[in-house]
Design an enzyme around this catalytic site. Structure first.
Site, PDB file in Angstrom:
ATOM      1  N   GLN A  87       5.701  18.301 -27.659  1.00  0.00           N
ATOM      2  CA  GLN A  87       5.132  18.715 -26.369  1.00  0.00           C
ATOM      3  C   GLN A  87       4.240  17.603 -25.829  1.00  0.00           C
ATOM      4  OE1 GLN A  87       3.766  23.117 -26.719  1.00  0.00           O
ATOM      5  NE2 GLN A  87       3.820  22.320 -28.786  1.00  0.00           N
ATOM      6  N   HIS A 108       7.733  18.102 -22.445  1.00  0.00           N
ATOM      7  CA  HIS A 108       6.871  18.193 -21.260  1.00  0.00           C
ATOM      8  C   HIS A 108       6.725  16.862 -20.532  1.00  0.00           C
ATOM      9  CE1 HIS A 108       5.037  22.036 -23.200  1.00  0.00           C
ATOM     10  NE2 HIS A 108       6.182  22.263 -22.590  1.00  0.00           N
ATOM     11  N   CYS A 159      13.297  13.005  -3.987  1.00  0.00           N
ATOM     12  CA  CYS A 159      14.632  12.446  -4.294  1.00  0.00           C
ATOM     13  C   CYS A 159      14.930  12.472  -5.786  1.00  0.00           C
ATOM     14  CB  CYS A 159      14.773  11.043  -3.730  1.00  0.00           C
ATOM     15  SG  CYS A 159      13.535   9.914  -4.296  1.00  0.00           S
ATOM     16  N   THR A 202      -0.126  22.417 -32.838  1.00  0.00           N
ATOM     17  CA  THR A 202       0.082  23.152 -31.581  1.00  0.00           C
ATOM     18  C   THR A 202      -0.519  24.548 -31.677  1.00  0.00           C
ATOM     19  OG1 THR A 202       1.718  23.992 -30.005  1.00  0.00           O
ATOM     20  CG2 THR A 202       2.442  23.865 -32.307  1.00  0.00           C
TER      21      THR A 202
END
Ligand code: NAD
Length: 253
Positions: A100, A118, A129, A189
């Site tokens: 992540q 991420h 664009c 995490t």
């Protein structure tokens, strides 16, 4: 030229997934988002990390990610990054590194490939664009998109809350293919953004959590093993256990 490793069908061999978060880079001096001294203590994620509002907060968004790149430029991989790279080298093609994190310390330690769920702070993205490009240096000079030349459509190449995450499919595929012979290391995490307990703790694979301390956002009992402490202290002791699972014969499993 095809190597011996490439020519061997590895799908019947045990696989390892390393799923990491901000805690992996904490000992390299990069702040986590939550917890003590976490980045969210000083700035609101609704201001700098929200796809619905980022254009309203354009200056604050770019200042925040300029600061993240500045911090990352001074950071060096730590022992935990290096150990993960050593696992990838030891079992070629069988270790999936999924992070992540938006820094590149895993790559600097020698990991290849790395899936950045991420995005990456060093990339810029034009939402008009859809061009993505590498930023030179740490500060975005707000010169606009090199293709469409619009200025206010350029954001950091980081996935904001409310924005589709293009690599989540890779993660879901890995989770759906897990077998009892496979191992997952979940590292650094909180599980607040991606529920590692539901993805890996309830999978058929053997799951190992490594976090600084117990948290409140995951059902940590869902993991097969839990190790609390700094990643650089815990990972060296995990290599033997992982090797015994990776090198075990699983014929017919
Ligand atoms: P988080 O901040 O929510 O949680 C960090 C976790 O790491 C906590 O559970 C904590 O106990 C653990 N931890 C802290 N220091 C540790 C250490 N030395 N060893 C082991 N564990 C340690 O982080 P998260 O779950 O990754 O949050 C999600 C978002 O944060 C991600 O989307 C990511 O993009 C972003 N983020 C990335 C970076 C980076 O790239 N370095 C930095 C900050 C935030």
């Amino acid at each position: 030229m095809e190597t011996i490793v490439d020519s061997v069908d590895q799908s019947n061999l045990p696989q390892l997934i390393v799923f990491s978060g901000a805690g992996l880079s904490a000992e390299s001096g990069l702040s986590t988002f939550r917890g003590k001294n976490g980045l969210w203590e000083n700035v609101s994620l609704d201001v700098v990390c929200n796809y619905a509002t980022w254009k309203q907060n354009f200056e604050a968004v770019h200042a925040f990610y300029d600061a993240r790149r500045e911090a990352a430029a001074d950071a060096k991989p730590n022992e935990a990054h290096r150990i993960i790279a050593s696992w990838q080298k030891r079992w070629p093609g069988r270790v999936q590194v999924v992070t992540q994190n938006i820094d590149r310390l895993l790559e600097e330690a020698g990991c290849r490939p790395v899936v950045h769920l991420h995005g990456e702070a060093q990339l810029m993205h034009c939402v008009e664009c859809d061009l993505e490009w590498e930023l030179e240096g740490t500060t975005y000079d707000q010169s606009g998109c090199p293709i469409c030349h619009r200025k206010k459509t350029v954001k950091p190449g980081v996935v904001f809350f409310g924005q589709p995450a293009p690599h989540y499919d890779v993660l879901y595929d890995l989770v759906s293919e897990l077998r009892p012979m496979d191992t997952v290391v979940i590292l650094g995490t909180s599980g607040k953004v991606l529920p590692a307990d539901r993805m890996f703790g309830h999978s058929p694979a053997y799951s190992i959590l490594v976090n600084l301390e117990p948290g409140r956002d995951m059902d940590e009992m869902a993991f097969n093993a839990r190790h609390y402490g700094a990643a650089t202290q815990i990972l060296p002791g995990l290599t033997d256990e992982i090797a015994s699972r990776m090198d075990a014969s699983h014929r017919g499993a």
